[in-house]
Design an enzyme around this catalytic site. Sequence first.
Site, PDB file in Angstrom:
ATOM      1  CE  LYS A 214      26.626  62.835  31.347  1.00 49.90           C
ATOM      2  NZ  LYS A 214      26.099  62.693  30.246  1.00 49.90           N
TER       3      LYS A 214
ATOM      4  CG  ASP B 104      27.138  59.565  32.191  1.00 50.72           C
ATOM      5  OD1 ASP B 104      25.996  59.723  31.166  1.00 50.72           O
ATOM      6  OD2 ASP B 104      27.701  59.090  32.433  1.00 50.72           O
TER       7      ASP B 104
HETATM    8  O1  2IT Z   1      25.175  60.618  27.638  1.00 49.91           O
HETATM    9  C1  2IT Z   1      24.345  61.314  28.142  1.00 49.91           C
HETATM   10  O2  2IT Z   1      23.786  61.380  26.694  1.00 49.91           O
HETATM   11  C2  2IT Z   1      23.455  60.315  28.792  1.00 49.91           C
HETATM   12  N1  2IT Z   1      23.577  60.055  29.825  1.00 49.91           N
HETATM   13  C3  2IT Z   1      21.829  60.663  27.956  1.00 49.91           C
HETATM   14  C4  2IT Z   1      21.378  61.929  29.289  1.00 49.91           C
HETATM   15  C5  2IT Z   1      19.574  62.103  29.682  1.00 49.91           C
HETATM   16  O3  2IT Z   1      19.353  63.814  29.999  1.00 49.91           O
HETATM   17  O4  2IT Z   1      18.341  60.630  29.386  1.00 49.91           O
END
Ligand code: 2IT
Length: 447
Positions: free
Chosen positions: A124, A164
């Site tokens: 993240k 996100d």
């Molecule tokens: O919380 C999540 O799963 C997302 N924000 C998507 C992450 C992604 O790599 O598509």
Amino acid sequence: MKTTDIMQQLSRKHPGESEYLQAVQEVLESIEDVYNQHPEFEQAQIIERLVEPDRIFTFRVVWTDDRGKVQTNLGYRVQFNSAIGPYKGGLRFHRAVTLSMLKFLGFEQTFKNALTTLPMGGAKGGSDFDPVGKSDGEIMRFCQAFMMELWRCIGPDQDIPAGDVGVGGREIGFLNGMYQKLAREYHTGVLTGKGMTWGGSILRPEATGYGALYFTQHLLDKAGKTLKGKKIAISGFGNVAWGAAKKATELGAKVVAISGPDGVCEIADGITAEMIDYMLIMRASNRNKVEDMATKFPDKAVFKEGKKAWSVKCDIALPCAFQNELALEDAQELKRNGCWCCCEVSNMGCQPDAIHYFQHNGVLFAPGKAVNAGGVATSGLEMTQNAQHLNWTAQEVDDRLHHIMKSIHEQCVMHGTQADGTIDYVKGANIAGFMKVATAMLEQGII
Ligand code: 2IT
């Protein structure tokens, strides 16, 4: 392994990182029994290794606003775990972003990605940049400045970021443009959530919300119920809330509330297609006000300032906004008003005592890492299409998303069915995700 011992050590090492500690505690509590049945996990110190990120990048992001004033923000990428595949997870731009928040999200992402059945590790990233009130030009300059540091940490086989909170198609576009310029690599596979003309997957924008409703369908089916005619309260009005409202309406449910930081819009007759489309315009405006829906549709939506979506009478609650957005009092109010199901769509949207209350008061509950995994799963499908240099049809992506959500539900049932026949979806999701990652770590040695 004893959860209390590990938590004591962790809070000494990482004082004040409340969201991160909360996320770890929730997982450890559910897997403790299973973990202790496997002495080989203890011997390899799997938990001690799994709760710490593989590495963290932090950097300064400097950009100039429309008035010519220099602005300084913080940028991060937390590469949490790569045991089952390259790092994968979104970027969050929000004024409240801290390292603790991104560590919690990266930790959750690791288990969620394991549940998708696809080979993706957990990561993240993001920044404390506040998109509220910013112009398109400011958003672009910030994204470019952010990528000037991030590009060295990522790559299509190493780490693949996505959106996100605060990061959608527009931001991914600006980020991808700058990545290509800096890296001089023109493949399409370093970010997901791309536009349809430059490598994006059809249905990726809808996927988190659609997947959440497919999961909800399976959960209701198992409980002998259906979505038809049910009243649904949704929090938020961003990308996830939009996809959820769209699919819920399509499946015959009635979305009676959406909300924002300013209050709630009550929609007694259910949200319409026109209103769902308007959610996209509200998000693109960067105003962050749900009141705009009631201003645009005064005869359909009633705005109540300072109220949450959970004050609206509903059958099913779908938190789609932010962590810890649903507190114990909200859970109690929902139950008093007749709500009997809560599928958490936001990451860690419900506070621990609210979850506990739901579980002990006959309210069906499923956690975010299972319910919202359709988003990252479809990112995984976007990566596959990019690697193949082709685009699948909407039907093909939707079929695969359906299949993945069904499998996630089955994994929850397999690992979460209790002696009395009830299903603990929190336990089920945590144990299923953990077993996959732990086994992969064990088989790859002490690294
Ligand atoms: O919380 C999540 O799963 C997302 N924000 C998507 C992450 C992604 O790599 O598509």
